[in-house]
Design an enzyme around this catalytic site. Sequence first.
Site, short mmCIF file in Angstrom:
data_model
loop_
_atom_site.label_atom_id
_atom_site.label_comp_id
_atom_site.label_asym_id
_atom_site.label_seq_id
_atom_site.Cartn_x
_atom_site.Cartn_y
_atom_site.Cartn_z
N ALA A 1 -3.55 -5.30 0.75
CA ALA A 1 -4.22 -5.30 2.05
C ALA A 1 -5.45 -4.39 2.02
O ALA A 1 -6.49 -4.72 2.62
CB ALA A 1 -3.25 -4.86 3.13
N ASN A 2 -5.36 -3.26 1.32
CA ASN A 2 -6.53 -2.37 1.23
C ASN A 2 -7.70 -3.09 0.55
O ASN A 2 -8.85 -2.98 0.98
CB ASN A 2 -6.19 -1.11 0.41
CG ASN A 2 -5.19 -0.21 1.10
OD1 ASN A 2 -4.89 -0.38 2.28
ND2 ASN A 2 -4.66 0.76 0.37
N GLY B 1 -11.41 7.69 -12.55
CA GLY B 1 -11.44 8.74 -11.54
C GLY B 1 -12.82 9.34 -11.42
O GLY B 1 -13.83 8.63 -11.42
N ASP C 1 -8.64 0.89 -4.65
CA ASP C 1 -8.66 -0.38 -3.90
C ASP C 1 -10.06 -0.65 -3.35
O ASP C 1 -10.53 -1.79 -3.35
CB ASP C 1 -7.65 -0.32 -2.74
CG ASP C 1 -6.24 -0.09 -3.23
OD1 ASP C 1 -5.92 -0.55 -4.35
OD2 ASP C 1 -5.46 0.55 -2.51
O1 RIB Z 1 -3.61 2.31 -3.39
C1 RIB Z 1 -3.21 3.00 -2.23
C2 RIB Z 1 -2.02 2.32 -1.63
O2 RIB Z 1 -0.93 2.46 -2.50
C3 RIB Z 1 -1.54 2.93 -0.32
O3 RIB Z 1 -2.19 2.39 0.80
C4 RIB Z 1 -0.05 2.68 -0.36
O4 RIB Z 1 0.37 1.71 0.55
C5 RIB Z 1 0.27 2.28 -1.79
O5 RIB Z 1 0.57 0.96 -1.89
#
Ligand code: RIB
Length: 314
Positions: A48-49, A227, A257
């Site tokens: 979702a992100n 990173g 993400d």
């Molecule tokens: O990559 C970050 C995400 O990892 C967070 O939003 C958490 O939900 C985990 O899935």
Amino acid sequence: MPIQATTPRIAVVGSANADLIMACAALPRRGETVTAADARWEAGGKGANQAVAAARLGARVAFVGCIGADALGERVRAGLVAEGIDVAALRAVPDRSTGVAAVVVDAQGDNVIVLAPGANAALGRDDVASAASHLRDADIVLCQLETPPAVVAAVLGVAAGGPAVWLNPAPAQPLPETWLARLDLIVPNQSELETLTGIDVRTRDGALRAANDLRGRGAATVVATLGADGALVLDAAGARFSAALRVDAVDTTGAGDCFIGALACARAAGRSLDAAVDFAHGAAALKVTRPGAQAALPTAAEVEAFVAARRSAR
Ligand code: RIB
């Protein structure tokens, strides 16, 4: 070309979570209890992100995933809808809770995350088959590993001869060897690169050897995020390292993400891989200056203003 001048089409097949975020001075050690200033719920999940990152940056996005038939799931769904994301293929699973991630962030912006996948574990081949038209309609399909590996195998089947399929192999786990040659791009972070290759990647040399190992096993393009040390791109044109923008990190949660959503958006908008990596660095750097995962993801205009301000400050 500005991202806004085109309509990149991205489909994301992956996880959607509710994140319980707690900010502490320092991460707890084994057996230790620490106190957080506060705790808040936010939408999260790597899938979702990445979907929200791409949507905020101007892409038309469809999301394929599972939530629980509960209040957290409805909040997750409403959040995706508010971003303009097509959720026709987001399924509410009656007997599972929405995935929950406990995210603890320290004063340096580093985190530890514990994930209870809940309904994400119910995403399967049938969901991918039902969403076939969404996938075939995309320029790029993004997958991660917070949902069952069978989902990625199904995406590779449905997308064959159509959209590019990218994999963010997170959380780190070994992959079926045959996937590497079928993926158009793989985007691991340092620990994922190490898990996939068994090579110590703490130095540039090590990262390069590991990326070459993946290329040797069939991966067409490797974009390894390192990173604060930037990224390593390896494709048929060779290897190149690019620097991350230096910022004071408030919260690195979801930075990867954001990088991936931005990279996909820029590639689907027609930018070269190297230009897309630069754009993704800008988006991820801006993200880490803000707290939270999804809530902190920037728009294209914010990224461009941030990068321009950094340039003029030099
Ligand atoms: O990559 C970050 C995400 O990892 C967070 O939003 C958490 O939900 C985990 O899935």
